[in-house]
Design an enzyme around this catalytic site. Sequence first.
Site, PDB file in Angstrom:
ATOM      1  N   LYS A 165     -19.666   6.628 -12.198  1.00 49.68           N
ATOM      2  CA  LYS A 165     -20.963   6.119 -11.737  1.00 49.68           C
ATOM      3  C   LYS A 165     -22.123   6.745 -12.501  1.00 49.68           C
ATOM      4  CE  LYS A 165     -23.414   5.130  -7.410  1.00 49.68           C
ATOM      5  NZ  LYS A 165     -23.364   5.249  -5.933  1.00 49.68           N
ATOM      6  N   MET A 180      14.327 -16.333   0.054  1.00 48.00           N
ATOM      7  CA  MET A 180      15.195 -15.705  -0.941  1.00 48.00           C
ATOM      8  C   MET A 180      15.912 -14.493  -0.348  1.00 48.00           C
ATOM      9  SD  MET A 180      16.138 -16.056  -4.171  1.00 48.00           S
ATOM     10  CE  MET A 180      14.890 -16.614  -5.338  1.00 48.00           C
TER      11      MET A 180
END
Length: 536
Positions: free
Chosen positions: A161, A477
């Site tokens: 920052k 699946m």
Amino acid sequence: MKLTGAQALIKSLEMEGVEVMFGLPGGAILPVYDPLIDSSIRHILVRHEQGAGHMAEGYAQATGRPGVAMVTSGPAATNIVTPLCDAYMDSVPIVVVTGQVPYSAIGSDAFQECDTTGITMPITKHNWLITDAADIPTVIREAFHVATTGRPGPVLVDFPKDIANPTMDWHWPDGVDLPGYKPNTKGHSGMIKEAAKLIAAAERPVIYAGGGILKAGAWQALRELAELTGIHVVTTLMGRGCFPDDHPLCLGMPGMHGNFTAVTAMQQADLLIALGSRFDDRVTGKVSAFAPHAKVIHVDIDPAELGKVRRPEVPIVGDCKFVIEEIIKVVKADMAKREMPDRKPWDDQISAWKRDFPLRYNQPDDGPLKPQFCIEQLRDNTPEDTIVVSGVGQHQMWASQFWKFRHPRTWINSGGLGTMGYAVPAAIGAKTGMPNRTVWAIDGDGCFQMTAQELVTATAERIPVKIAILNNAYLGMVRQWQELFYEERYSEVYLSPDLPDYVKWAEAMGCVGLRAETPEDVLPVIEKANEIDDRP
């Protein structure tokens, strides 16, 4: 010209030609979101950082250009780890910018701090922590170069920052200087000649074409090689669309979820020409029993892939497009000097397999709705160049089997990592990159529930994707594996046929919700969905 670090970051992205980025602001990245207001870059505000990463992937897969995502520090960075790993496994070029706590606070356990570069080091091609605002243009130039050259992949730039506010003297580097990074694209001329010799001698050859064909833009070269030699082509899950499914030399998809002809042809081949494919375990199964009689030519831009799973007789490090074009030249010269082997018995055998063992299913008029039927109806009632995006699971495999892919970059899915929840955000990214193309996502009910909130993003940003949920009320699946390998002991795979109500959920997100429950419902619902072009 003096710019703040934040302004320099946005300008650098503009210099790289970025038109759209996907992201979500937060404390550490907030300074960069201010100059974004005045930028030419379109920002798409996602509802979860994972969505931003998968949208960048879908954009990259559909367009061939790098996708860009920007999120804040800490949990935002960890939320985008899954798309980074997904892109790494599937060689997708994305550039991710993450906010970071002030450089002076790194290591102090500051609010929303995490070691982003440490976490993502194993799942990116490279990552950078910017420590000086003056370095921003150079780092961004390097990041895009690394993401898009050689074997493509994800990169990450971590942006503290306090680097956003200091000013720097703007400059844009003329090029990149990365002494340790020099991908070999050319291919060894001696190995190319050896490859041509094996091709000239083979009686049962098969081309094993993978996702590297699409990454290299080598689909035309592949077609020329196949037609020149008459060699049949299998296309892996990541390579679907690199060779037209309706071409007489196309065998379709091999491997665990492949068709009989593709699998058996590879098993009985005396030569495998592996082009941009990596002998994935879903293709080979037990490696020692895979294609036991075949010699191997392996072409890949990543030298780490050669010999990693299967030792090739002829390894060639290089760009698939260039290497295939060079092989074609040598093969043409060879063909002018000598006859190729008689491959008619092999061709006849392949034709017999295709005839005798097609993919098949039964859709009774009054029986339960079959997913294969739904996919075929979708396939036959959408434009030929429709971009199909899938989630992960049974629906993914049915789509890859039953759709007919005739164009490159029309099949987008998560292959290597197998990321559930991929389809919805990836489809949004694909439609953003290719707004004039129809984009259908084929998803499962389990997958859809993981990232469905991104349809709010699609509605808000007016990105009219189309989502087909094959709702079997199971983690299908997983259930199938329990059926095959766990004596039908179905542990924690049942979802619910009625919960949630997907039509109401769609409407709550600003979409049109439609439901088909019988075979007669399917075509009218697809036609209605295709007519709608102002919302998802």
